[in-house]
Motif scaffolding. Structure first.
Motif, mmCIF file in Angstrom:
data_model
loop_
_atom_site.group_PDB
_atom_site.id
_atom_site.type_symbol
_atom_site.label_atom_id
_atom_site.label_comp_id
_atom_site.label_asym_id
_atom_site.label_seq_id
_atom_site.Cartn_x
_atom_site.Cartn_y
_atom_site.Cartn_z
ATOM 1 N N ALA A 203 0.841 -1.196 0.000
ATOM 2 C CA ALA A 203 0.000 0.000 0.000
ATOM 3 C C ALA A 203 0.879 1.250 0.000
ATOM 4 C CB ALA A 203 -0.912 -0.004 1.217
ATOM 5 N N TYR A 205 1.065 5.285 0.301
ATOM 6 C CA TYR A 205 0.233 6.255 1.013
ATOM 7 C C TYR A 205 0.384 7.644 0.412
ATOM 8 C CZ TYR A 205 0.132 2.412 4.319
ATOM 9 O OH TYR A 205 -0.020 1.172 4.893
ATOM 10 N N SER A 270 -13.078 1.771 -5.513
ATOM 11 C CA SER A 270 -12.123 1.699 -4.413
ATOM 12 C C SER A 270 -12.533 0.583 -3.466
ATOM 13 C CB SER A 270 -12.076 3.033 -3.660
ATOM 14 O OG SER A 270 -13.340 3.325 -3.099
ATOM 15 N N THR A 273 -10.507 0.848 3.265
ATOM 16 C CA THR A 273 -9.153 0.898 3.796
ATOM 17 C C THR A 273 -9.141 0.385 5.228
ATOM 18 O OG1 THR A 273 -8.639 2.782 2.402
ATOM 19 C CG2 THR A 273 -7.186 2.393 4.265
ATOM 20 N N HIS A 277 -3.922 0.942 7.942
ATOM 21 C CA HIS A 277 -3.441 1.797 6.862
ATOM 22 C C HIS A 277 -3.790 3.269 7.107
ATOM 23 C CE1 HIS A 277 -3.301 -1.650 3.643
ATOM 24 N NE2 HIS A 277 -2.330 -1.704 4.531
ATOM 25 N N GLU A 288 -8.864 3.403 -0.929
ATOM 26 C CA GLU A 288 -7.714 2.672 -1.449
ATOM 27 C C GLU A 288 -8.066 2.060 -2.804
ATOM 28 O OE1 GLU A 288 -4.688 -0.895 0.106
ATOM 29 O OE2 GLU A 288 -6.276 -0.109 1.397
ATOM 30 N N SER A 295 -1.131 -0.942 -4.080
ATOM 31 C CA SER A 295 -2.349 -0.152 -4.004
ATOM 32 C C SER A 295 -1.958 1.288 -3.673
ATOM 33 C CB SER A 295 -3.315 -0.707 -2.953
ATOM 34 O OG SER A 295 -2.743 -0.633 -1.655
ATOM 35 N N VAL A 297 -3.405 4.664 -1.451
ATOM 36 C CA VAL A 297 -4.360 5.176 -0.477
ATOM 37 C C VAL A 297 -4.410 6.687 -0.602
ATOM 38 C CG1 VAL A 297 -4.960 5.309 1.965
ATOM 39 C CG2 VAL A 297 -3.814 3.263 1.079
#
Length: 300
Positions: A203, A205, A270, A273, A277, A288, A295, A297
């Protein structure tokens, strides 16, 4: 938690493991091509990787991990020459043991300098010190309620700054997006790009907006990824700061396209999340998007 699996990650088997006297029941080290050591912390949810980049005259430690155990003892076992710490960015899982070193370089950024001057409290790390974030519970002697990241003295660097290690040179590339102070290091001789948190398999960010994590900017993130091939057209490997160490450079183009699709509102559906996260952000205000192996976010 889904990440909790006592079986070692499959990707570790691709690399040469180094036997350590100072592992402290916490660190693992792998020898990578290009005279690089990956120092990883697989027992925490972050699964963060620091990189010891060895030169003939001096070496660079790209990040110092979480500070749960003593990374300097590991570095001293692996390398006998002078070591300069370079932070990929100022987030807690990359600066934890900065205070143990004398020479620390950061990008010239107000958030990064503020954290360096005062450190970071347990509360500034959100839920990351909860026992559930540790694969086998807390390591022996670790007291989460007493933990804090201590202040550290820094030198500032800028886009284009070079570290001369004797037999190799590392160029600083400013890569804002995840945070404004984010940088990568490009080893042109070995065609290695050390990506920090700007890319890894997992993930990514782009939603932060607080003092502890600074301000993410998805437009900057897209510009960063779009321009990377111009700066590093012949890069052969991405050395990433979380999860698998080495990733193919094609992921730069894939991430660029993914960010573009989000900016153009063409990203599709989406997913919800998860709380781990969100960090210090409101979980209900972020979303996300899944792509191939990673991925992104973002704010809702």
């Amino acid at each position: 938690m889904k990440w909790k699996d006592s079986t070692p990650r499959e990707y570790y088997s691709k690399y040469e493991k180094v036997n350590l006297k100072n592992a402290q029941g916490w660190f693992e080290v792998y020898r990578l091509p290009g005279d690089v050591y990956a120092i990883c912390e697989p027992q925490h949810f972050q699964e963060v990787n620091a990189y010891l980049i060895v030169g003939t005259e001096q070496s660079v430690l790209f990040d110092t991990g979480m500070g749960i155990c003593n990374i300097k003892a590991v570095v001293s076992e692996l390398c006998s020459n002078k070591v300069a710490v370079v932070n990929s960015h100022f987030h807690f899982d990359h600066i934890g043991d900065n205070h143990r070193f004398n020479e620390i370089y950061i990008f010239d950024d107000p958030y990064a300098k503020a954290i360096a001057s005062v450190g970071l409290t347990k509360e500034g790390m959100g839920n990351q010190l909860d026992e559930d974030m540790f694969l086998f519970g807390y390591p022996e002697g670790f007291e989460p309620n007493n933990f804090r990241i201590k202040p550290y003295k820094v030198k500032t660097l800028y886009d284009g700054y070079r570290f001369d290690l004797g037999n190799r040179s590392l160029e600083v590339i400013h890569t804002p997006g995840h945070s404004n102070d984010s940088i990568m290091l490009f080893d042109n001789g070995n065609k290695i790009l050390f990506t920090g948190d700007t890319f890894y398999l997992g993930a990514l960010y782009a939603h932060f907006d607080c003092n502890e994590f600074g301000k993410s900017n998805i437009g900057d993130y897209y510009a960063t990824m779009k321009n990377l091939f111009e700066r590093c057209p012949d890069v052969k490997a991405l050395y990433c700061s979380h999860n698998d160490f080495i990733v193919e450079p094609v992921k730069i183009a894939e991430t660029t396209q993914a960010l573009k699709s989000i900016l153009n509102n063409q990203e599709g559906d989406s997913i919800a999340t998860k709380s781990h996260h969100a960090y210090l952000e409101n979980q209900n205000r972020i979303k996300e998007y899944k792509f191939d192996g990673f991925s992104i976010v973002v704010k809702s």
